[in-house]
Design an enzyme around this catalytic site. Structure first.
Site, PDB file in Angstrom:
ATOM      1  N   TYR A  79      39.799  41.107  49.159  1.00 46.22           N
ATOM      2  CA  TYR A  79      38.800  41.423  48.090  1.00 46.22           C
ATOM      3  C   TYR A  79      38.124  42.908  48.826  1.00 46.22           C
ATOM      4  O   TYR A  79      39.413  43.723  47.497  1.00 46.22           O
ATOM      5  CB  TYR A  79      37.788  40.767  47.829  1.00 46.22           C
ATOM      6  CG  TYR A  79      36.796  40.792  46.178  1.00 46.22           C
ATOM      7  CD1 TYR A  79      37.367  40.064  45.210  1.00 46.22           C
ATOM      8  CD2 TYR A  79      35.985  41.866  46.402  1.00 46.22           C
ATOM      9  CE1 TYR A  79      36.990  40.364  44.105  1.00 46.22           C
ATOM     10  CE2 TYR A  79      35.567  41.891  45.751  1.00 46.22           C
ATOM     11  CZ  TYR A  79      35.603  41.660  43.841  1.00 46.22           C
ATOM     12  OH  TYR A  79      34.620  41.827  42.332  1.00 46.22           O
ATOM     13  N   PHE A  93      28.362  35.883  34.086  1.00 48.69           N
ATOM     14  CA  PHE A  93      27.187  36.813  34.990  1.00 48.69           C
ATOM     15  C   PHE A  93      26.232  37.258  33.325  1.00 48.69           C
ATOM     16  O   PHE A  93      25.234  37.128  33.400  1.00 48.69           O
ATOM     17  CB  PHE A  93      27.423  37.843  35.663  1.00 48.69           C
ATOM     18  CG  PHE A  93      27.364  36.616  36.961  1.00 48.69           C
ATOM     19  CD1 PHE A  93      26.256  36.120  37.557  1.00 48.69           C
ATOM     20  CD2 PHE A  93      28.682  37.119  36.962  1.00 48.69           C
ATOM     21  CE1 PHE A  93      26.504  35.747  38.890  1.00 48.69           C
ATOM     22  CE2 PHE A  93      29.075  35.953  39.116  1.00 48.69           C
ATOM     23  CZ  PHE A  93      28.138  36.081  39.979  1.00 48.69           C
ATOM     24  N   LEU A 103      31.419  43.852  32.179  1.00 43.55           N
ATOM     25  CA  LEU A 103      32.565  43.437  31.682  1.00 43.55           C
ATOM     26  C   LEU A 103      33.499  42.905  33.142  1.00 43.55           C
ATOM     27  O   LEU A 103      33.469  43.508  33.703  1.00 43.55           O
ATOM     28  CB  LEU A 103      33.383  44.629  31.103  1.00 43.55           C
ATOM     29  CG  LEU A 103      32.692  45.289  30.190  1.00 43.55           C
ATOM     30  CD1 LEU A 103      33.500  46.665  29.251  1.00 43.55           C
ATOM     31  CD2 LEU A 103      32.601  44.322  29.136  1.00 43.55           C
ATOM     32  N   ALA A 104      34.438  42.059  32.189  1.00 42.34           N
ATOM     33  CA  ALA A 104      35.523  41.653  33.668  1.00 42.34           C
ATOM     34  C   ALA A 104      36.595  41.904  32.640  1.00 42.34           C
ATOM     35  O   ALA A 104      36.760  40.540  31.800  1.00 42.34           O
ATOM     36  CB  ALA A 104      35.291  40.867  34.281  1.00 42.34           C
TER      37      ALA A 104
END
Ligand code: NAD
Ligand code: NA
Length: 400
Positions: free
Chosen positions: A237, A53, A141-142
């Site tokens: 999730y 993304f 960020l991931a």
């Protein structure tokens, strides 16, 4: 050398530089032809800019109507004796090259976004060479780890449930098989650590430091990305460790919105669609949902990838003709609206109930899933000659 795809489980161990370049060009072509971003930002910082993304945001903002100069921060590895380097390394390079062709800045910083020194380098650059002010900060960020700024010890995120464990089929991309996987329940410490890594604390810290350094323009906006999904996936999730971290991120959005009011700025969290990215393929038991979702959305003609999502976010939500950014009752931007459409979800549940390890490649859209994964790493793209020898020395000469 000829670069072949190497996949271990759900991790790519090789990347094709010229395939990454083609993927960047395809995304640029898409946003150029799409509904343009009107009234968008001109000076943008993207934290987590090299894939998924964040990369799609950067491409949309530079080429999708806003003509933004961008600074990208990411953690990637270049070519060495160990290998050709990561896809994100090449995404940075080829993004910058395309931006410069349009007389746009595409400055890359490669290193740890959590570190104090990275914040300082970015601020120094903004003041010296970027015109002094930002009008948008994208936080995308991931990661699985974050160093504690006080002690230097690592917080590690876990993908776990809260309450009861869940067993569900999970895709192994290397072997094209589906295997049952159990997600255990998290301890209190694991919940807290996941919040530290994937919650909003670091986003807040970036905005505070940028604000203290006086590099945020009046009316500056900031956006971070979240996922919620349908109730069927809540146990793995939304109601698990990642969801807890996202709730912290949502709360941070409200906090930052209050802080930025001082300069007429705004902070938002955009809830995005479930997609295949380097990060998302790690979520156990999630793949049957994605397979079914892709199939249904593809058949209905409403399937989107990262680039379609981001162009729609910036042209129709965060910027554009409307007076206010459209949000839900929790002040979240819902660019996951097509995913959560009632009819889509009704069909997805029917399909998910039919998916088994024996039939998943036929019943779900595994072809799309695997193609997306391979393309993230520069493979399986049309228009790339994969038999052509790649010169490693020439690649080493490319700099971010
Ligand atoms: P991604 O893995 O494609 O991108 C992560 C980016 O973070 C990369 O640019 C990487 O280099 C960078 N990064 C990681 N650790 C870093 C560090 N220490 N220092 C500097 N850069 C670092 O991930 P993505 O899927 O695009 O995820 C971005 C955001 O979008 C996340 O918040 C994720 O939860 C959210 N999101 C993802 C999905 C999905 O389905 N993939 C859906 C909704 C929301
Ligand atoms: Na990203």
């Amino acid at each position: 050398m000829i670069i072949e795809p190497v996949v271990k489980g759900v991790v790519a161990r090789s990347a094709h530089p010229y395939g990454c370049q083609q993927a960047i060009r395809n995304q640029i072509d898409y946003v150029r032809a799409a509904e343009p971003i009107v009234g968008g930002p001109k000076k943008v910082l993207v934290i987590g800019a090299s894939s998924g993304f964040g990369l799609a945001s950067r491409i949309a903002l530079a080429f999708g109507g806003s003509n933004a100069d961008t600074i990208g921060v990411s953690f990637e590895r270049g070519p060495s004796e160990k290998g050709v380097g990561t896809a994100g390394w090449y995404n940075n390079i080829f993004f910058r090259e395309e931006a410069e062709k349009q007389d746009l800045i595409g400055k890359n910083f490669v290193g740890d976004a959590f570190s104090v020194s990275m914040r300082q380098q970015v601020i120094d650059y903004i003041k010296a060479e970027f015109g002094g002010k930002l009008d948008l900060v994208v936080y995308s960020l991931a990661t699985g780890v974050r160093p504690d700024p006080e002690t230097g010890e690592m917080w590690r995120s876990s993908i776990k449930t809260i309450g009861e464990s869940v067993t569900g089929p999970t895709i192994n991309i290397e072997t094209d098989t589906m295997e049952p996987m159990t997600i255990d329940t998290a301890t209190e410490e694991e919940i807290e650590a996941t919040k530290k890594v994937m919650g909003g604390e670091d986003w807040e810290s970036w905005i505070d430091i940028l604000s203290e350094a006086d590099v945020l323009a009046d009316g500056c906006k900031t956006v971070a990305y979240s996922y919620i999904g349908p109730e069927a996936t809540y146990p793995i999730y939304h109601k698990g460790t990642l969801g807890r971290a996202k709730i912290h991120l949502h709360d941070t959005g409200d906090l930052l919105n209050d802080k930025l009011a001082r300069i007429g700025g705004e902070a938002y969290v955009s809830v995005c669609k479930a997609l295949v990215t380097k990060a998302s393929v790690f979520i156990p038991a999630f793949s049957p949902y994605i397979l079914a979702l892709f199939k249904v959305m593809q058949d209905k003609g409403v399937h989107e990838g990262c680039i379609e999502q981001m162009q729609r976010l910036f042209s129709q939500r965060l910027y554009g003709p409307q007076q206010h950014v459209p949000v839900d009752e929790q002040r979240l931007i819902r660019i996951d609206d097509w995913e959560l459409d009632d009819d889509v979800q009704r069909q997805v549940s029917q399909l998910m109930a039919q998916i088994t390890p024996e039939n998943f490649t036929a019943v779900g859209d595994y072809q799309r899933y695997k193609t997306d994964f391979m393309q993230l790493n520069g493979f399986w793209l049309d228009g790339v000659d994969y038999q052509e020898r790649v010169n490693l020395e020439a690649l080493k000469a490319l700099t971010p």
